[in-house]
Design a protein around this motif. Sequence first.
Motif, PDB file in Angstrom:
ATOM      1  N   LEU A  46      42.052  46.713  31.876  1.00 10.54           N
ATOM      2  CA  LEU A  46      40.678  47.171  31.706  1.00 10.54           C
ATOM      3  C   LEU A  46      40.348  48.220  32.764  1.00 10.54           C
ATOM      4  O   LEU A  46      39.792  49.283  32.479  1.00 10.54           O
ATOM      5  N   ILE A  54      32.471  50.956  16.706  1.00  7.00           N
ATOM      6  CA  ILE A  54      33.847  51.321  17.061  1.00  7.00           C
ATOM      7  C   ILE A  54      34.464  52.150  15.932  1.00  7.00           C
ATOM      8  O   ILE A  54      35.037  53.211  16.140  1.00  7.00           O
ATOM      9  N   LYS A  86      28.826  46.082  16.412  1.00  7.82           N
ATOM     10  CA  LYS A  86      29.851  46.506  17.367  1.00  7.82           C
ATOM     11  C   LYS A  86      31.051  47.082  16.609  1.00  7.82           C
ATOM     12  O   LYS A  86      31.562  48.149  16.941  1.00  7.82           O
ATOM     13  N   MET A  96      37.818  46.555  26.525  1.00 13.12           N
ATOM     14  CA  MET A  96      38.282  45.193  26.757  1.00 13.12           C
ATOM     15  C   MET A  96      38.658  44.516  25.441  1.00 13.12           C
ATOM     16  O   MET A  96      39.679  43.826  25.349  1.00 13.12           O
ATOM     17  N   ALA A  97      37.821  44.724  24.419  1.00 12.21           N
ATOM     18  CA  ALA A  97      38.105  44.087  23.148  1.00 12.21           C
ATOM     19  C   ALA A  97      39.457  44.544  22.625  1.00 12.21           C
ATOM     20  O   ALA A  97      40.258  43.748  22.143  1.00 12.21           O
ATOM     21  N   LYS A  98      39.724  45.842  22.762  1.00  8.94           N
ATOM     22  CA  LYS A  98      40.992  46.392  22.274  1.00  8.94           C
ATOM     23  C   LYS A  98      42.162  45.822  23.070  1.00  8.94           C
ATOM     24  O   LYS A  98      43.184  45.422  22.533  1.00  8.94           O
ATOM     25  N   THR A 112      32.908  43.429  32.082  1.00  6.06           N
ATOM     26  CA  THR A 112      32.633  44.732  31.489  1.00  6.06           C
ATOM     27  C   THR A 112      31.409  45.400  32.073  1.00  6.06           C
ATOM     28  O   THR A 112      31.400  46.584  32.334  1.00  6.06           O
ATOM     29  N   MET A 113      30.344  44.627  32.278  1.00  5.48           N
ATOM     30  CA  MET A 113      29.142  45.197  32.876  1.00  5.48           C
ATOM     31  C   MET A 113      28.628  44.249  33.940  1.00  5.48           C
ATOM     32  O   MET A 113      27.637  43.551  33.752  1.00  5.48           O
ATOM     33  N   PHE A 172      42.268  43.144  24.810  1.00  5.61           N
ATOM     34  CA  PHE A 172      42.386  41.728  24.518  1.00  5.61           C
ATOM     35  C   PHE A 172      43.191  41.534  23.240  1.00  5.61           C
ATOM     36  O   PHE A 172      44.126  40.747  23.164  1.00  5.61           O
ATOM     37  N   GLN A 194      29.919  39.344  29.893  1.00  3.51           N
ATOM     38  CA  GLN A 194      29.624  40.684  30.378  1.00  3.51           C
ATOM     39  C   GLN A 194      30.224  40.955  31.747  1.00  3.51           C
ATOM     40  O   GLN A 194      30.238  42.094  32.205  1.00  3.51           O
ATOM     41  N   HIS A 217      33.874  52.801  27.057  1.00  2.00           N
ATOM     42  CA  HIS A 217      32.936  51.724  27.341  1.00  2.00           C
ATOM     43  C   HIS A 217      33.725  50.443  27.559  1.00  2.00           C
ATOM     44  O   HIS A 217      34.584  50.093  26.753  1.00  2.00           O
ATOM     45  N   PRO A 218      33.451  49.759  28.658  1.00  2.00           N
ATOM     46  CA  PRO A 218      34.271  48.593  28.986  1.00  2.00           C
ATOM     47  C   PRO A 218      34.348  47.559  27.871  1.00  2.00           C
ATOM     48  O   PRO A 218      35.399  46.956  27.665  1.00  2.00           O
ATOM     49  N   VAL A 219      33.255  47.317  27.157  1.00  5.07           N
ATOM     50  CA  VAL A 219      33.305  46.270  26.131  1.00  5.07           C
ATOM     51  C   VAL A 219      34.318  46.627  25.052  1.00  5.07           C
ATOM     52  O   VAL A 219      35.173  45.826  24.675  1.00  5.07           O
ATOM     53  N   VAL A 256      35.827  42.831  17.641  1.00  4.68           N
ATOM     54  CA  VAL A 256      36.644  43.910  17.102  1.00  4.68           C
ATOM     55  C   VAL A 256      37.082  43.600  15.688  1.00  4.68           C
ATOM     56  O   VAL A 256      37.066  44.442  14.803  1.00  4.68           O
ATOM     57  N   TRP A 286      26.123  46.439  22.796  1.00  2.19           N
ATOM     58  CA  TRP A 286      27.199  46.158  23.756  1.00  2.19           C
ATOM     59  C   TRP A 286      26.765  45.143  24.798  1.00  2.19           C
ATOM     60  O   TRP A 286      27.598  44.529  25.450  1.00  2.19           O
ATOM     61  N   LEU A 287      25.475  44.992  24.969  1.00  4.10           N
ATOM     62  CA  LEU A 287      24.994  44.036  25.966  1.00  4.10           C
ATOM     63  C   LEU A 287      24.905  42.618  25.425  1.00  4.10           C
ATOM     64  O   LEU A 287      24.751  41.670  26.182  1.00  4.10           O
ATOM     65  N   CYS A 288      24.977  42.479  24.129  1.00  6.40           N
ATOM     66  CA  CYS A 288      24.874  41.133  23.543  1.00  6.40           C
ATOM     67  C   CYS A 288      26.003  40.268  24.084  1.00  6.40           C
ATOM     68  O   CYS A 288      27.168  40.644  24.013  1.00  6.40           O
ATOM     69  N   ALA A 301      35.544  37.996  22.384  1.00  7.03           N
ATOM     70  CA  ALA A 301      35.812  39.428  22.478  1.00  7.03           C
ATOM     71  C   ALA A 301      36.556  39.927  21.246  1.00  7.03           C
ATOM     72  O   ALA A 301      36.260  40.998  20.708  1.00  7.03           O
TER      73      ALA A 301
END
Lengths: 160, 303, 659, 197
Positions: free
Chosen positions: D142, D105, D101, D119-121, B211-212, D123, B208, D114-116, B51, D75-77, B47
């Motif tokens: 989250l 951002i 990604k 979540m990344a932030k 998140t999804m 995290f 995922q 968006h959850p991904v 970023v 985002w689905l990857c 994750a």
Amino acid sequence: MSDTDTTETAAAFEPTIVAFFCNWCTYLAADLAGTSRMKYAPNARIIRVMCSGRVDPQFVFDAFAKGADGVLIGGCHPGDCHYQEGNTKALRRFTLLRRMLTDLGVEEERIRLEWISAAEADRLRDVMNEMADQIRALGPFRLPDGAVAPAAPRREEVPA
Amino acid sequence: MSGYQYYPGCSLKGTGKPYEESLLAVAEALDIRLDELPDWNCCGATAYMAVDELQATTLATRNLAIAAADGRDLIAPCNACWLVLSKTAGHLADDPGLCSVVCGALQATCTIPNGDGPAPLSYDASVPIRHPLDVLVNDVGVETVAAAVTEPLEGLTVAPYYGCQIVRPLAPFDDQYDPVTMDRLLEAAGCDVLGDYPFKTRCCGASQMMTMPDVGVDLVAMLLEDAIARGADVIAVACPLCQFNLEAYQSKAFKRLGKKGRIPILYFTQLLGLAMGLSHRALGLQRSFVDVKPVLAGRSSDA
Amino acid sequence: MREPNGTPRIGVYVCHCGTNIASTVDVAAVRDAAESLPGVVLSRDYKYMCSDPGQELIKHDIAEFGLERVVVASCSPCLHEETFRGAVGEGGINPYFFQMVNIREHDSWVHRDIAAATAKANDLIRAAVRRVRFHEPLEPRRVPIDPRVMVVGGGIAGIHAALTLANAGKQVYLVEREPSIGGHMAMFDKTFPTLDCAACILTPKMTQVRAHPNIQIMTMSEVEEVSGFVGDYRVRVKHHPRFVIEDACVGCLECIDACVFRNGKTPDEFNLGLSKRKPIYIPFPQAVPQVVVIDPEACIEFRAGCRKKTCVEVCAERNAIDFQQEVTYDEVTVGAIILATGFQAFEASRLPQYGYGRLDAVYTALEVERLVNASGPTEGSIVLRDGSTPTSIGIIHCIGSRDKNTNEYCSRVCCMYSLKLAHLLKEKTDAEIYEFYIDMRTPGKGFEEFYNRVEEEGVHFIRGKVADVYPEAGNTGRVVLQAEDTLAGMVRKIPVDMVVLATGLEPQPDAEDVRRTFNITCGSGGFFTERHPKLAPVSTFTDGVFLAGACQGPKDIPDTVAQAGAAAAEALALIDAGHIELEPNTAFVVEERCSGCRTCVGMCPFSAISIVDGKAVINEVLCKGCGTCVAACPSGAIRQNLFEDEEIFEEILGVLTHV
Amino acid sequence: MATEPMIRIEADRDPEFAAWFTGLVGEEKLRECIHCGVCSGSCPLASHMDLGPRKLMYLAREGWADDVLGSNTIWLCTSCYACTVACPQQIPVTDVMYALKRKAIEAGKAPKRHPVAVMAKQFSRMVHRRGRMSEAYLIAGLALRSGVHRYVGMLPMGVNAVRTGRISLKLDRIRRRKELTALLDRVEREREEVAAS
């Protein structure tokens, strides 16, 4: 346009490399690099010989004495020599020659023996670029302090 | 000092606790010394990589540098940690610029306890990063594992599930498309291993799930359905993220399939431990969400 | 050190080669710089020096300005050295009073910077001008050519080349590793796009080869060593034992029936292991020579000794079976060699994601060729390994082709043979057929029409590379093919009974050894390299060694046959001349300087040097002109024509004078 | 029936984005895609994606920045690397997805909350401060930031995890936290300096 005005300042220094290439492998690799339109550093001047075994150590001394910054010898891979084993003779001679030169204080990057087959244009390009970069970093060839100019020694002195 | 350094990673201290418990128990039974890496931090994980690659690399490098001070091979049981640490070692080797920025910062800011007090932390590329599957098969040896088996798990049909990150993009110790290290260990434990389980390296969608979840559940459903269709009693895993994902989302997955079903998702180390006669509690089996008793009924170490 | 004989009058010509040189090298500046070099009386630039007017210019200037030496700066001497030497000779001076400078392949084509490329051209021309002053008048060496030819490889390429040469009256040795000639083509069922039967068109040619008085077939044979040079190659051929005397066997095949093995137990190579053969067998019904062969690995005579020897008994007075045969060698002399060693099909198990070797439903295309063939393991009916007949079949293109993980190149023939197999499988099973392709490549006569025909037959074409092949759950024996249908933009999962992997063409596994034996080169894909991709497609860099067929790169049967004909014609042109002219680059001894130290004797790989009366003597016929002895001579007593020490020292000085 | 015109004009293309994209991997590898679709075919989540990796790569290479950065594909990857190892042109598809990604951002194109991305932030914030990640807090954060409703269904699972002792409510952290924070900040500063120069 007149001859290049290579000024030997550190900033603008471009080395001159004398390259002895055998007719059957490395010379053809250079031809193939051309037909493939590969681009590489323009520092080498290629002199064709039939076999890397023809490269007399005196040629190498002479090149340095006349102002070369590096010498590259190109031959066929071991076992692929058009003349069976001229390249192994070249290797033996080269090993002694390089030892002599490094003993004199010459950096070993300045003298190189490479096996490059007629199909290895990419390798030829890489060697040309790498050698130009290395010697550019070393700066112009100058005799180490106190060393006598390695002008062609008498034949008896150089390894056969 | 023989043995290995051990990098648990965040998950093995939380949802993956049974993995840690069973790995340490099995290691002890096989007389393999594991020493936890002192003051380790998060590996940088998938994750984070999304970023900020540089920050993620920095985090992983600190761990590698601490490990380098000891020098022994570093075991990372979590597939995601194993991959992030391995990839980072590769990046640092391939990119001298990156290496000098990160390692320079490391030396300037971080320390490691030394005999005379803290010394600056410095990185070198000397420590191999290993996965327990690799160590058990290639260092310890399948024969040694087999020799420690006292209660072979005969009649237990297991689908070996490797997940993605130990075979992709790197696959240093097993076949990328048809890995077999877990198969061989489970065979040594006496299990019937489903050699033709086709999804052994398919992604379970763990990253995922939080998140999804809708998307992840589909993947879980496919993996479970196929394993059950092939007769599996248990799915064996080697990664805390896969384990949690396949286990925690089962009811949703079966609902989506319109079927009823339960299948325990056990770490391969738990199965090895069972075969070595270790207790359920020592292997963390009581922490399973899915009741393991039905499939393990009648086995003597059920205490 | 010798001095040039006076100051010869030198002419310099700088070629533009259209824009090939002129766009990167400032040719006018180069011309001007050359003009000021010592000895240069004339310097010109011209659009195309190799053209007739360009050559005329040289001839004209020799007459008009009394030029004694000529330097042309243009392309590689490999292309036009002969051209310009000819012009110089016709102009009236010795053709070797010429030096060529490579400012295209070695300069304009490999550099971007005009100043640097121009400087390089100046240096190289200065070196040539200095060097050419020392050139001596020389005559080319003439050596006779042996009129016999060796063809290595007995597939369709070797067969066609051998027949062409033999029909022209040349003696041919046809060397084949396997027990029969025929190669891959003999394994095929039909050939695309005409669908004529491969055996029907191949076997008459195989029989002609067998019957031809000018062809000597050497089966179960390999070339072990090649020495000598163009016109005079000495080839050592190794013959593996067949354990059957070829001349005695009449091909009645009674021994096969008589063998103590009631049924075959050894995988049949010709059917790719889809059937079994006995220890004594004939590779395939139309084999040439029509002679049986014994497999010593399988025959119990070789393992334990067989008391009955039923094959020997039934052979009776013909007495063709000889368990004592051993490896033998032959040495033959030929003037030219044609290599037609073919290809190997890509080993499908190298891509485990396609399941070959793991899943019974997965076949390679070559296996399917055998399955559809009436003389194949199933006599032409499509029966799978589990005994069933498929109702759905997936054909996957580009297995081991167009994939940097295996081979980057396109194998050229797979699209067409896949279409052919789709047609044949449809015809025989009426199954649903899915072809998974990346790009459909049908550039040949009648190829696109054939594609249309197969489309009309209802085959499904899915544009997408298959990502996964896995067994369907529930022991159905079927496998699921998963791929993106890129034209529809969706992922599809298609269960099928049979998968055909369209494996690509790779160099033979020992291509590297063969290359070495014949002293030729391999390109990046591992296939043998032709001398020039367009203008010398069947020649190699070794004179007198020619290429035919798929050993040079993947190709189909029409192209293979065309190339085999071309190679035969090139070999004919070479040997019909009766002799060949060689570069006069031999070494010679300056007697008064020779101390008789013998250093050179050990240097010469051709034993051309001997010591006579205390002095070295070089046999000019044996000398190949490598110059190793020249470099080794401690007293500078050996010189080499065309590569004199002085000439090379002058080149060194020339390229460095700017420094 | 409502229709939407599917025509695009050249002016809508963003060549700068295309150049950025093809420069992501050396030797212009991203231009070498032969559109075989093995990336989408091997992707476990292609069925949920609007574009799928193949189409995404093609659009990016041609400069259709909005379609790419606004797609759900990136985002689905799940970074399972199936596409990367299968690609016949050896394109590191997964790494490219990471880069896209980050780009999304950075460009503010990540879907709102968006959850991904959240979540990344989340995290990264947690790790930056504490050095380790605590699953319970990650999920809690989250849920707060991307909408509690999404996570109601997860409640029983959380209960399970607490029951079996697999979620600790204790916040884990490393000892030399200050060093780690200093390290991350220093790397960040050096990056900014490089970017500025």
